[in-house]
Scaffold this motif. Sequence first.
Motif, PDB file in Angstrom:
ATOM      1  N   ILE A   1       0.864  -1.188   0.000  1.00 32.53           N
ATOM      2  CA  ILE A   1       0.000   0.000   0.000  1.00 32.53           C
ATOM      3  C   ILE A   1       0.893   1.229   0.000  1.00 32.53           C
ATOM      4  O   ILE A   1       1.821   1.334   0.823  1.00 32.53           O
ATOM      5  N   VAL A   2       0.625   2.126  -0.944  1.00 24.55           N
ATOM      6  CA  VAL A   2       1.424   3.355  -0.991  1.00 24.55           C
ATOM      7  C   VAL A   2       0.845   4.312   0.051  1.00 24.55           C
ATOM      8  O   VAL A   2      -0.290   4.754  -0.053  1.00 24.55           O
ATOM      9  N   GLY A   3       1.658   4.599   1.047  1.00 24.98           N
ATOM     10  CA  GLY A   3       1.286   5.571   2.062  1.00 24.98           C
ATOM     11  C   GLY A   3       0.653   4.944   3.283  1.00 24.98           C
ATOM     12  O   GLY A   3       0.269   3.765   3.292  1.00 24.98           O
TER      13      GLY A   3
ATOM     14  N   TYR B   1      -3.894  13.774  -6.945  1.00 27.76           N
ATOM     15  CA  TYR B   1      -2.827  14.451  -7.690  1.00 27.76           C
ATOM     16  C   TYR B   1      -1.434  13.920  -7.323  1.00 27.76           C
ATOM     17  O   TYR B   1      -0.438  14.427  -7.808  1.00 27.76           O
ATOM     18  N   GLN B   2      -1.389  12.902  -6.451  1.00 28.59           N
ATOM     19  CA  GLN B   2      -0.095  12.272  -6.122  1.00 28.59           C
ATOM     20  C   GLN B   2       0.057  10.917  -6.814  1.00 28.59           C
ATOM     21  O   GLN B   2       1.115  10.300  -6.743  1.00 28.59           O
ATOM     22  N   ALA B   3      -1.017  10.448  -7.471  1.00 30.43           N
ATOM     23  CA  ALA B   3      -1.043   9.051  -7.919  1.00 30.43           C
ATOM     24  C   ALA B   3      -0.040   8.774  -9.058  1.00 30.43           C
ATOM     25  O   ALA B   3       0.655   7.757  -9.035  1.00 30.43           O
TER      26      ALA B   3
ATOM     27  N   GLY C   1      -1.763   6.931   4.859  1.00 31.64           N
ATOM     28  CA  GLY C   1      -2.796   7.946   5.070  1.00 31.64           C
ATOM     29  C   GLY C   1      -4.040   7.276   5.622  1.00 31.64           C
ATOM     30  O   GLY C   1      -4.013   6.112   6.051  1.00 31.64           O
ATOM     31  N   VAL C   2      -5.147   7.991   5.597  1.00 28.10           N
ATOM     32  CA  VAL C   2      -6.379   7.498   6.209  1.00 28.10           C
ATOM     33  C   VAL C   2      -6.849   6.216   5.508  1.00 28.10           C
ATOM     34  O   VAL C   2      -7.043   5.168   6.141  1.00 28.10           O
ATOM     35  N   VAL C   3      -7.020   6.301   4.204  1.00 30.92           N
ATOM     36  CA  VAL C   3      -7.571   5.161   3.448  1.00 30.92           C
ATOM     37  C   VAL C   3      -6.593   3.981   3.472  1.00 30.92           C
ATOM     38  O   VAL C   3      -6.986   2.829   3.709  1.00 30.92           O
TER      39      VAL C   3
HETATM   40  N1  LIG Z   1     -10.196  10.019   4.005  1.00 33.22           N
HETATM   41  C1  LIG Z   1     -11.417   9.755   3.554  1.00 33.22           C
HETATM   42  O1  LIG Z   1     -12.406   9.883   4.298  1.00 33.22           O
HETATM   43  C2  LIG Z   1     -11.623   9.269   2.138  1.00 33.22           C
HETATM   44  C3  LIG Z   1     -12.825   8.632   1.853  1.00 33.22           C
HETATM   45  C4  LIG Z   1     -13.050   8.148   0.556  1.00 33.22           C
HETATM   46  C5  LIG Z   1     -12.073   8.342  -0.413  1.00 33.22           C
HETATM   47  N2  LIG Z   1     -10.929   9.024  -0.115  1.00 33.22           N
HETATM   48  C6  LIG Z   1      -9.964   9.186  -1.218  1.00 33.22           C
HETATM   49  O2  LIG Z   1      -8.911   8.260  -1.025  1.00 33.22           O
HETATM   50  C7  LIG Z   1      -7.667   8.814  -1.477  1.00 33.22           C
HETATM   51  C8  LIG Z   1      -6.688   8.799  -0.296  1.00 33.22           C
HETATM   52  O3  LIG Z   1      -7.238   9.633   0.724  1.00 33.22           O
HETATM   53  P1  LIG Z   1      -6.629   9.730   2.185  1.00 33.22           P
HETATM   54  O4  LIG Z   1      -7.623  10.488   2.995  1.00 33.22           O
HETATM   55  O5  LIG Z   1      -6.150   8.418   2.653  1.00 33.22           O
HETATM   56  O6  LIG Z   1      -5.387  10.671   1.906  1.00 33.22           O
HETATM   57  P2  LIG Z   1      -4.167  10.966   2.891  1.00 33.22           P
HETATM   58  O7  LIG Z   1      -4.582  10.711   4.306  1.00 33.22           O
HETATM   59  O8  LIG Z   1      -3.635  12.300   2.524  1.00 33.22           O
HETATM   60  O9  LIG Z   1      -3.124   9.846   2.504  1.00 33.22           O
HETATM   61  C9  LIG Z   1      -2.358   9.855   1.350  1.00 33.22           C
HETATM   62  C10 LIG Z   1      -1.075   9.143   1.695  1.00 33.22           C
HETATM   63  O10 LIG Z   1      -0.333   8.885   0.508  1.00 33.22           O
HETATM   64  C11 LIG Z   1       1.017   9.096   0.821  1.00 33.22           C
HETATM   65  N3  LIG Z   1       1.812   9.264  -0.402  1.00 33.22           N
HETATM   66  C12 LIG Z   1       1.575  10.066  -1.459  1.00 33.22           C
HETATM   67  N4  LIG Z   1       2.507   9.875  -2.406  1.00 33.22           N
HETATM   68  C13 LIG Z   1       3.364   8.937  -1.907  1.00 33.22           C
HETATM   69  C14 LIG Z   1       4.541   8.337  -2.393  1.00 33.22           C
HETATM   70  N5  LIG Z   1       5.034   8.651  -3.598  1.00 33.22           N
HETATM   71  N6  LIG Z   1       5.170   7.411  -1.628  1.00 33.22           N
HETATM   72  C15 LIG Z   1       4.684   7.073  -0.389  1.00 33.22           C
HETATM   73  N7  LIG Z   1       3.573   7.635   0.128  1.00 33.22           N
HETATM   74  C16 LIG Z   1       2.930   8.545  -0.625  1.00 33.22           C
HETATM   75  C17 LIG Z   1       0.990  10.330   1.700  1.00 33.22           C
HETATM   76  O11 LIG Z   1       2.212  10.458   2.358  1.00 33.22           O
HETATM   77  P3  LIG Z   1       2.848  11.902   2.745  1.00 33.22           P
HETATM   78  O12 LIG Z   1       2.290  12.158   4.113  1.00 33.22           O
HETATM   79  O13 LIG Z   1       4.289  11.628   2.677  1.00 33.22           O
HETATM   80  O14 LIG Z   1       2.368  12.902   1.726  1.00 33.22           O
HETATM   81  C18 LIG Z   1      -0.172   9.966   2.616  1.00 33.22           C
HETATM   82  O15 LIG Z   1       0.255   9.122   3.653  1.00 33.22           O
HETATM   83  C19 LIG Z   1      -7.986  10.234  -1.970  1.00 33.22           C
HETATM   84  O16 LIG Z   1      -8.157  10.233  -3.358  1.00 33.22           O
HETATM   85  C20 LIG Z   1      -9.309  10.558  -1.286  1.00 33.22           C
HETATM   86  O17 LIG Z   1     -10.089  11.424  -2.048  1.00 33.22           O
HETATM   87  C21 LIG Z   1     -10.668   9.464   1.156  1.00 33.22           C
END
Ligand SMILES: NC(=O)c1ccc[n+]([C@@H]2O[C@H](COP(=O)([O-])OP(=O)(O)OC[C@H]3O[C@@H](n4cnc5c(N)ncnc54)[C@H](OP(=O)(O)O)[C@@H]3O)[C@@H](O)[C@H]2O)c1
Length: 318
Positions: A5-7, A82-84, A9-11
Motif C-alpha cells: 500500500i502506498v502511504g 494528484y499524487q497518484a 494515510g487514512v484510506v
Molecule cells: N479520508 C477519507 O475519508 C476518504 C474517503 C473516501 C475516499 N478518499 C480518497 O482516497 C484517497 C486517499 O485519501 P486519504 O484520505 O487516505 O489521503 P491521505 O490521508 O492524505 O493519505 C495519502 C497518503 O499517501 C502518501 N503518499 C503520497 N505519495 C506517496 C509516495 N510517492 N510514496 C509514499 N507515500 C505517498 C501520503 O504520504 P505523505 O504524508 O508523505 O504525503 C499519505 O500518507 C484520496 O483520493 C481521497 O479522495 C478518502
Amino acid sequence: MKVLIVGRGVVGTVYGWALSQAGIDVTHVVRQEGLAATGTLDLLDLRPGHPKHARVTYTPKTVRQIAPSDGFDLVIVATKHYQAVEAIRQYLPDAPRATFLLFTANWDGTQEIDGLLARSSLLWGYAAASGGPDDRGVLIVTVAPTVRFGMLEGSDPDKFKAVTELFQRAGFTLDIKTNIVEWLWVHHAINAGGIGIALWAGGIAEATRSLKTMRLGVWAIREALDVVAARGVDVKCYPDAKGVLNIPPWLAGLPIFCAVRFTEKGRRLLLGSHFAHSPDEMKRYYFDVLHTGENLGVAMPHLRKLRERIERYPANPE
Ligand SMILES: NC(=O)c1ccc[n+]([C@@H]2O[C@H](COP(=O)([O-])OP(=O)(O)OC[C@H]3O[C@@H](n4cnc5c(N)ncnc54)[C@H](OP(=O)(O)O)[C@@H]3O)[C@@H](O)[C@H]2O)c1
C-alpha cells in the motif's frame, strides 16, 4: 498475494488494517521519516459480523523503499488524486509484475497513467470508508461494508477477480461501477460543491448550521454536475447525481443537514474528518471542477461565488 500500500494515510491505514486482519500480507511504503510505529483507530465498523464499535491498534509493516525481489503482486495506490501518477512512476520499476489498484479520486482521466502502465495491469477502486485524525491523532473512521471497484477498458478480468476477492475475504462487499472513471468525475463534482460550501462557510459544522447556506451548496453541486455533463457524461444515470438534481429547491440542504446532525456517521465526521485533515486536497476538488467549467464555458454563478473565500481558506497545517 503480497500487497503493497502506498502511504499510511487514512484510506491506506483503514484498508491495510482490514486486509491484514483477514490474514493478507500487507506492507506500507512511506516517504516520511519518524512515523509512529502504531496507529489507533476508533471504529464505527458497519461490516456484517464485525464489532460495530471498537478501538484498535494497528502496527503496520512499514518500509521506506521496495525492491523487485520483494515480489509484490498488488500495489494499492491510496494517495491523493494528484499524487497518484508520481507514485506509479516511483514504485513501478520495483514492482514490475504487480497489478496496480488505483484507490484514489480522479479528475484528469487516465491518459498520463496509460503512458506508464499497461491497462492489463491497472484496476480502479474507491474507498467507502471515511474519516480522519482527531486532535489527538486517533483515526476516527466509519468503515462502510462496500468498496467501489471498476475495470477500465483493457483491464484483466482475472486480476479484477483476484483483487476483489481479497477485499471480500476481509468482509467487504463489492459495489462495481460500470464506468468508474465517469463515476469518479460525478463524485468529484459533488465534492466540489459540497466540500466547496463547507470551505466557504469555514467548516462542516458552520455549513450545516443554516439551510440557506446548504441550499447554496446544492446549487453549487448542480453547476459542478453541469461541468461533468459538458464533458459528455450523462449524469442522470448516476444515482448520487440524480438525488441532487431531483430534490425540490425548498427542500435542498435538509437531507445533508439531517445526515450530518442526526446520524452517528455525521457526528463522527465532526470529530475527525478527511475535510479537516486535508484542506489543500479539499480546495483542489473545488478548483479542479471550477477550472474545467471555465475552460468549457459552463455557467456556474453559485459555484463561482464560493471562490474568493475558498482561496483564503487556510492551507494544511505544517
Ligand atoms: N479520508 C477519507 O475519508 C476518504 C474517503 C473516501 C475516499 N478518499 C480518497 O482516497 C484517497 C486517499 O485519501 P486519504 O484520505 O487516505 O489521503 P491521505 O490521508 O492524505 O493519505 C495519502 C497518503 O499517501 C502518501 N503518499 C503520497 N505519495 C506517496 C509516495 N510517492 N510514496 C509514499 N507515500 C505517498 C501520503 O504520504 P505523505 O504524508 O508523505 O504525503 C499519505 O500518507 C484520496 O483520493 C481521497 O479522495 C478518502
